[in-house]
Design an enzyme around this catalytic site. Structure first.
Site, PDB file in Angstrom:
ATOM      1  N   TYR A  97       0.822  -1.210   0.000  1.00  0.00           N
ATOM      2  CA  TYR A  97       0.000   0.000   0.000  1.00  0.00           C
ATOM      3  C   TYR A  97       0.863   1.270   0.000  1.00  0.00           C
ATOM      4  O   TYR A  97       0.343   2.364  -0.173  1.00  0.00           O
ATOM      5  CB  TYR A  97      -0.934   0.027   1.212  1.00  0.00           C
ATOM      6  CG  TYR A  97      -2.062  -0.978   1.128  1.00  0.00           C
ATOM      7  CD1 TYR A  97      -3.271  -0.635   0.522  1.00  0.00           C
ATOM      8  CD2 TYR A  97      -1.918  -2.256   1.644  1.00  0.00           C
ATOM      9  CE1 TYR A  97      -4.309  -1.548   0.443  1.00  0.00           C
ATOM     10  CE2 TYR A  97      -2.951  -3.176   1.562  1.00  0.00           C
ATOM     11  CZ  TYR A  97      -4.145  -2.816   0.958  1.00  0.00           C
ATOM     12  OH  TYR A  97      -5.174  -3.722   0.886  1.00  0.00           O
ATOM     13  N   HIS A 155      -6.445  -1.141   9.163  1.00  0.00           N
ATOM     14  CA  HIS A 155      -6.103  -1.584   7.819  1.00  0.00           C
ATOM     15  C   HIS A 155      -5.705  -0.423   6.918  1.00  0.00           C
ATOM     16  O   HIS A 155      -6.341   0.614   6.916  1.00  0.00           O
ATOM     17  CB  HIS A 155      -7.236  -2.387   7.197  1.00  0.00           C
ATOM     18  CG  HIS A 155      -6.740  -3.280   6.125  1.00  0.00           C
ATOM     19  ND1 HIS A 155      -6.567  -2.833   4.846  1.00  0.00           N
ATOM     20  CD2 HIS A 155      -6.290  -4.550   6.148  1.00  0.00           C
ATOM     21  CE1 HIS A 155      -6.055  -3.819   4.117  1.00  0.00           C
ATOM     22  NE2 HIS A 155      -5.878  -4.865   4.894  1.00  0.00           N
ATOM     23  N   PRO A 156      -4.606  -0.618   6.142  1.00  0.00           N
ATOM     24  CA  PRO A 156      -4.042   0.491   5.363  1.00  0.00           C
ATOM     25  C   PRO A 156      -4.780   0.798   4.070  1.00  0.00           C
ATOM     26  O   PRO A 156      -4.352   1.663   3.314  1.00  0.00           O
ATOM     27  CB  PRO A 156      -2.627  -0.002   5.058  1.00  0.00           C
ATOM     28  CG  PRO A 156      -2.752  -1.486   5.033  1.00  0.00           C
ATOM     29  CD  PRO A 156      -3.797  -1.833   6.048  1.00  0.00           C
ATOM     30  N   CYS A 157      -5.897   0.113   3.804  1.00  0.00           N
ATOM     31  CA  CYS A 157      -6.448   0.234   2.455  1.00  0.00           C
ATOM     32  C   CYS A 157      -6.965   1.630   2.127  1.00  0.00           C
ATOM     33  O   CYS A 157      -7.143   1.969   0.969  1.00  0.00           O
ATOM     34  CB  CYS A 157      -7.493  -0.841   2.189  1.00  0.00           C
ATOM     35  SG  CYS A 157      -8.861  -0.862   3.319  1.00  0.00           S
ATOM     36  N   HIS A 158      -7.212   2.460   3.129  1.00  0.00           N
ATOM     37  CA  HIS A 158      -7.716   3.795   2.810  1.00  0.00           C
ATOM     38  C   HIS A 158      -6.769   4.915   3.234  1.00  0.00           C
ATOM     39  O   HIS A 158      -7.109   6.089   3.120  1.00  0.00           O
ATOM     40  CB  HIS A 158      -9.090   4.015   3.437  1.00  0.00           C
ATOM     41  CG  HIS A 158     -10.136   3.102   2.870  1.00  0.00           C
ATOM     42  ND1 HIS A 158     -10.821   3.382   1.715  1.00  0.00           N
ATOM     43  CD2 HIS A 158     -10.562   1.890   3.277  1.00  0.00           C
ATOM     44  CE1 HIS A 158     -11.634   2.383   1.451  1.00  0.00           C
ATOM     45  NE2 HIS A 158     -11.500   1.467   2.371  1.00  0.00           N
TER      46      HIS A 158
END
Lengths: 200, 685
Positions: A97, A155-158
């Site tokens: 990410y 979580h790093p998704c955003h």
């Protein structure tokens, strides 16, 4: 680099600067190197409003082994054991990410991790509703990428999306780590003093 | 003057310590239970109200131990026993007495002058039950009762009450320049006080400096309690007493408490003790009594037990990792995705061949945990290459029963699965039941009924058309979701059966539809004007066995599972209407479900790499799902089924198909047949 993300080298230099400031204000962050990767770690202790889930199950074997206290006049009188929890925060770089990730655990004195739902309940109430509909702060249990043990993770998704917005709205150069941590940290009990906010 | 009482350590074990101990036990110690040197650390910066704590983390086992910055080491001995019995039987008194003897020896040798941090010691007795991830442990922080009690010659004084702020600042800066010059922070040191100025010396200078009036012995103190210094101060005072009894009358000891407020350090809560050094008989041969076992959470001297299966058991870790993958889909792309609805769906898979294996795998990928596999055959040598839950091993010694082998493979892949295998033959119309087998057939029907009753969705993935009749009928009666998949050589059919929930029946007039309500959709048999019969008797071997392009099963299985997921996610579930026109305009219209449309049938033709999505209504003379058949089944049960199995023509007669066939023969219906009708499709696996 896509907007809002950072390279590993940038990350390395950001955590170094962050820890330098921390040392000055005694904020207890330090650098750790494991498997040739550097990450930033902070541990802190807090007393807890005792909840039943934190009680360890009593065990027959254990109570069978209990012995009478020996007389020791130099030991302070018994006080009921204070319930403390250790909060441990790790800021680790995520290659895929290309953003920093906050891993953390809250554990009891005997090494039990607080389960996810218990962590929720430890979150300040005004954050709980916030957390529910905030996608970028999604909390799960994951293996720590360097230690291989379960940690809770935001979580790093955003993260990159969020940071891209912050950067685009800010007129001056911001401290990436401080800005991101001060947004996600308070939800999980981590406060970032304003000393970090000064320009690089 | 009052005697000093010390605040004992509380142990704090980082989860990483237990992980490391587990690793050591498995990879290094094995059954060797000899004692090991380990390390802990403590801090002198505890906030008020925090108990003095001794921490152990995953670095505890390092031979070169460096405590975290501004922490101080403690030296421990680990006794890890192999059994709970030996943990229990271990002589605790002896362990502590031995530790006391060691301390005493070191008092005598004077080793503490060079290494005063070694005054801080601990014992750790453990038993690790690595099947259950239960850890039994008991700490001791050995301290000698020497003297029995230490007394003060003056009231203890808090530095902020006796030093000016300037003097405190001067102390702090002298402290820091002393500590930061060393490789590790020193636990004990000497401070020479000269007005408002301080000079720090190594503890090794003790003999030289002790008799000077303005010298203070400094020790970093984990306690935050006003009247109780921490445990490291206790052994230090014992050592000073041992060393200087008869030499000096009293010694000043500064318990350093290094707090930080808003980024500013201050020493104000540090406590200055003036300790009386009694004149004692120095030639004591007997080792003083040693104390220090930690009390457990019930304030009893006893061990503790911690259960870490939640975070150490690999099965549980796999479960949470699998869940996370699915949650990511929700966070990133489909906020409306209701994973709980999927996870709680119990699936029954009839037929454990290529379709059954692939479908089960995909259901598992979607987070479905409860799967029952059914089949009546054994794994043969041709199976594993196509049937993705089997391996060569499953074929040996005559082959394992397919259903059980498939179910156990699912658990091997992911131990979180609740999978079961049932070997069961499904009775079929046109396959007459001989008298002696009637009772067995009755039992098989009953078992199938119970299986269907206890599941939410049923996949029909058998290799003959007629074996699908009985489950189609039972599912229609019990209103279960049915997903049917059948393969031709390079064609496939995937369809959902209409579930007659009674909802939406009248709401959509059948004359003007571009959609058919879910409850009005047909079943596998609705398009047929003949009842299922024995389709295998006149076929050659290649027609009975799997003769399909291998990719067909993968494609059809994937669509079958996705069709189920679409149904489960649609707000109307099985009532979700199906589009009749597979035009882009109608398919691209805003859907009620985040996953898109829920088609009735998907027919694929690999030779043209084409798929079509027809939708057809339930047929009122259907031999499997029409009202007449369901009523007869519900009223007469097995007796009705037995007639259907045994009497050719019975179902056609019952539903009126016979009459219709007679009537339509005259009308030569084939002249009207639609060119677009897909070619006939035989069911194979």
């Amino acid at each position: 680099m896509a907007a809002g993300s950072i390279s590993r080298d940038e990350f390395q230099s950001l955590v170094k600067k962050f820890v330098d400031i921390s040392n000055k204000i005694d904020d207890k962050w330090h650098l750790v190197t494991a498997s040739s990767s550097t990450y930033m770690l902070k541990k802190m202790l807090a007393t807890t409003v005792c909840c039943n889930r934190l009680e360890n199950i009593s065990n027959q074997m254990v109570s069978d082994m209990e012995i009478e206290s020996l007389e020791d006049v130099s030991c302070m009188p018994d006080v009921s054991e204070s319930k403390t929890l250790t909060y441990e925060y790790h800021v680790v770089y995520n290659e895929s990410y290309a953003v920093p990730v906050l891993y953390f655990n809250i554990f009891t004195n005997d090494g039990r991790l607080l389960p996810l739902d218990e962590v929720w309940s430890q979150c300040p109430t005004h954050y709980q509703t916030h957390l529910k509909d905030n996608k970028w702060s999604t909390l799960t249990q994951q293996e720590h990428p360097l230690l291989g043990r379960p940690f809770l993770q935001l979580h790093p998704c955003h993260t990159a999306d969020f940071m891209a917005q912050v950067i685009s709205k800010s007129s001056q150069k911001i401290n990436y780590l401080a800005c991101w941590l001060s947004t996600v940290g308070p939800m999980v009990g981590l406060n970032i003093p304003s000393d970090y906010m000064c320009k690089d | 003057m009052a005697h000093i009482q010390f605040a004992p350590f509380s142990s704090v074990v980082d989860p990483g310590f237990w992980h490391k101990l587990t690793e050591k036990k498995l990879n290094e110690y094995g059954l060797d239970d000899s004692e090991r040197l380990i390390h802990g650390f403590f801090s002198d910066g505890n906030a008020p109200g925090m108990p003095p704590q001794l921490n152990l983390d995953y670095l505890a086992f390092n031979s070169q131990f460096n405590p975290p910055s501004q922490s101080f080491p403690a030296y421990g001995i680990l006794h890890n026993t192999n059994t709970l019995e030996s943990f229990k039987e271990k002589d605790k008194k002896l362990l502590l007495a031995n530790a006391g003897e060691e301390l005493w020896k070191d008092f005598q040798s004077g080793v503490f002058l060079q290494e005063p941090e070694k005054l801080c010691r601990f014992l750790l007795l453990t038993f690790a039950d690595l099947k259950k991830y239960h850890f039994y442990y008991w700490f001791a922080f050995p301290a000698l009762k020497f003297p029995e009690r230490s007394t003060l010659t003056e009231e203890p004084a808090m530095l902020e009450n006796i030093y000016s702020p300037e003097k405190l600042t001067s102390l702090i800066s002298a402290y820091h320049s002393f500590q930061t010059d060393r490789p590790n922070y020193a636990t004990c040191f000497l401070i020479q006080e000269d007005g408002d100025n301080f000079t720090f010396y190594e503890f090794a200078q003790l003999d030289v400096l002790i008799s000077k009036r303005n010298v203070i012995v400094g020790v970093c103190d984990p306690s935050s309690l006003d009247s109780y210094p921490g445990w490291p101060v206790r052994n230090l005072i014992s050592f000073l007493t041992y060393k200087y009894t008869g030499v000096v009358k009293s010694i000043k000891v500064l318990c350093v408490r290094n707090r930080t407020h808003d980024g500013v350090k201050h020493f104000g809560k540090s406590v200055l003790l003036t300790v009386d050094i009694p004149a004692l008989n120095k030639n004591i041969a007997d080792v003083p009594e040693c104390v220090g076992w930690e009390k457990n959470e019930r304030q009893k001297l006893g061990p503790r037990m911690v259960n870490l299966s939640n975070t150490m058991d690999p099965v549980r870790l796999a479960e949470s990792a699998v869940d996370l993958n699915l949650k990511l889909m929700r966070w990133r792309l489909l906020p409306d995705l209701q994973l709980e609805k999927i996870a709680s769906t119990k699936c029954l898979i009839l037929g454990s061949g290529t379709l059954g294996c692939n479908v089960a795998r995909l259901l598992m990928s979607w987070g479905i945990r409860h799967i029952t596999m059914v089949d009546n055959s054994k794994v043969s040598f041709s199976n594993p290459v196509r049937q993705t839950l089997f391996t060569f091993e499953h074929c040996l010694e005559g082959g394992q029963p397919k259903a059980q082998a498939a179910a156990s493979s699912l658990r091997t892949i992911f131990p979180g699965m609740k999978s079961e295998g049932k070997t069961l033959s499904i009775p079929m119309p046109g396959h007459a039941i001989i008298e002696s087998l009637v009772e067995q057939t009755r039992a098989e029907v009953k078992e199938l009924e119970e299986l269907i009753q206890s599941h939410d969705a049923v996949f029909l993935l058998m290799d003959t058309r007629e074996s699908r009749w009985l489950p189609t009928l039972i599912c229609a009666s019990k209103k279960k979701i049915v997903i049917n998949a059948a393969l031709g050589f390079d064609t496939f059919l995937v369809l959902r059966h209409g579930v007659k929930t009674g909802k939406a029946d009248g709401s959509m007039p059948s004359s003007m539809l571009d959609k058919i309500a879910g409850s009005l959709l047909g079943c596998y048999f609705c398009n047929d004007v003949v009842a299922p019969g024995n389709s295998t008797t006149d076929r050659t071997l290649d027609q009975q066995c799997t003769v399909t392009r291998p990719g067909i099963s993968m494609v059809a299985s994937a669509l079958a599972v996705e069709l189920l997921i679409s149904i489960l996610q649609h707000p109307l579930r099985t009532d979700a209407p199906a589009e009749v026109n597979s035009y882009d305009s109608s398919l691209l219209a805003e859907s009620d479900c985040s996953l898109g449309i829920v088609p009735h049938q998907i027919r694929g033709f690999l030779s043209r790499y084409q798929q079509i999505l027809p939708a057809t209504q339930a047929f009122h003379m259907c031999t499997a799902c029409s009202a007449k058949v369901i009523e007869n089944y519900e009223e007469h049960g097995f007796e009705f089924l037995l007639r259907a199995f045994n009497e050719p023509g019975y179902l056609e007669e019952l539903t009126g198909l016979t009459a219709m066939q007679t009537a339509t023969q005259d009308a030569e219906v084939w002249d009207l047949s639609d060119d677009e009708e897909p070619e006939s499709m035989e069911a194979t696996t």
